[in-house]
Design a protein around this motif. Structure first.
Motif, short mmCIF file in Angstrom:
data_model
loop_
_atom_site.label_atom_id
_atom_site.label_comp_id
_atom_site.label_asym_id
_atom_site.label_seq_id
_atom_site.Cartn_x
_atom_site.Cartn_y
_atom_site.Cartn_z
N ASP A 183 -3.22 6.62 3.53
CA ASP A 183 -3.22 5.66 2.43
C ASP A 183 -4.50 5.79 1.62
N ASP A 213 -6.98 3.86 1.47
CA ASP A 213 -8.16 3.41 2.19
C ASP A 213 -8.63 4.40 3.26
N ARG A 226 0.85 -1.20 0.00
CA ARG A 226 0.00 0.00 0.00
C ARG A 226 0.87 1.24 0.00
#
Length: 94
Positions: free
Chosen positions: A63, A65, A44
């Protein structure tokens, strides 16, 4: 009336960032000035900034997400990051 803003030279170290967390947690990547891009052990991407205050630097990463990691560095002795779950990473800039 237009004003020119003059950017001061950044005192944020540019180079290779490496952070080690508990277990196999690793964040590493490069930073140039106040922009930093890291990758974790799962691939990631974490993008972040470094903000310089009087005697310390504050780091904030996010990140794709929406997870956050933030931390500080004082006097160039190392960097400590922490996420919203309480995990910590210690690192440095090469």
């Amino acid at each position: 009336m237009l004003h020119n803003r003059r950017r001061r030279g950044s005192s944020v170290p540019s180079g290779y960032y490496r952070f080690q967390g508990s277990g196999n947690q690793v964040l590493h990547g490069f930073g140039d000035g106040d922009f930093i891009r890291l990758r974790d052990e799962h691939g990631r991407e974490w993008r972040g900034i470094a903000e310089v205050y009087e005697t310390m630097v504050r780091f904030r990463f996010r990140d794709e997400d929406g997870n956050h990691v933030s931390g500080i560095s004082d006097s160039g002795n190392g960097i400590v990051l922490r996420d919203e779950k309480g995990n910590t990473w210690r690192g440095f800039v090469d």
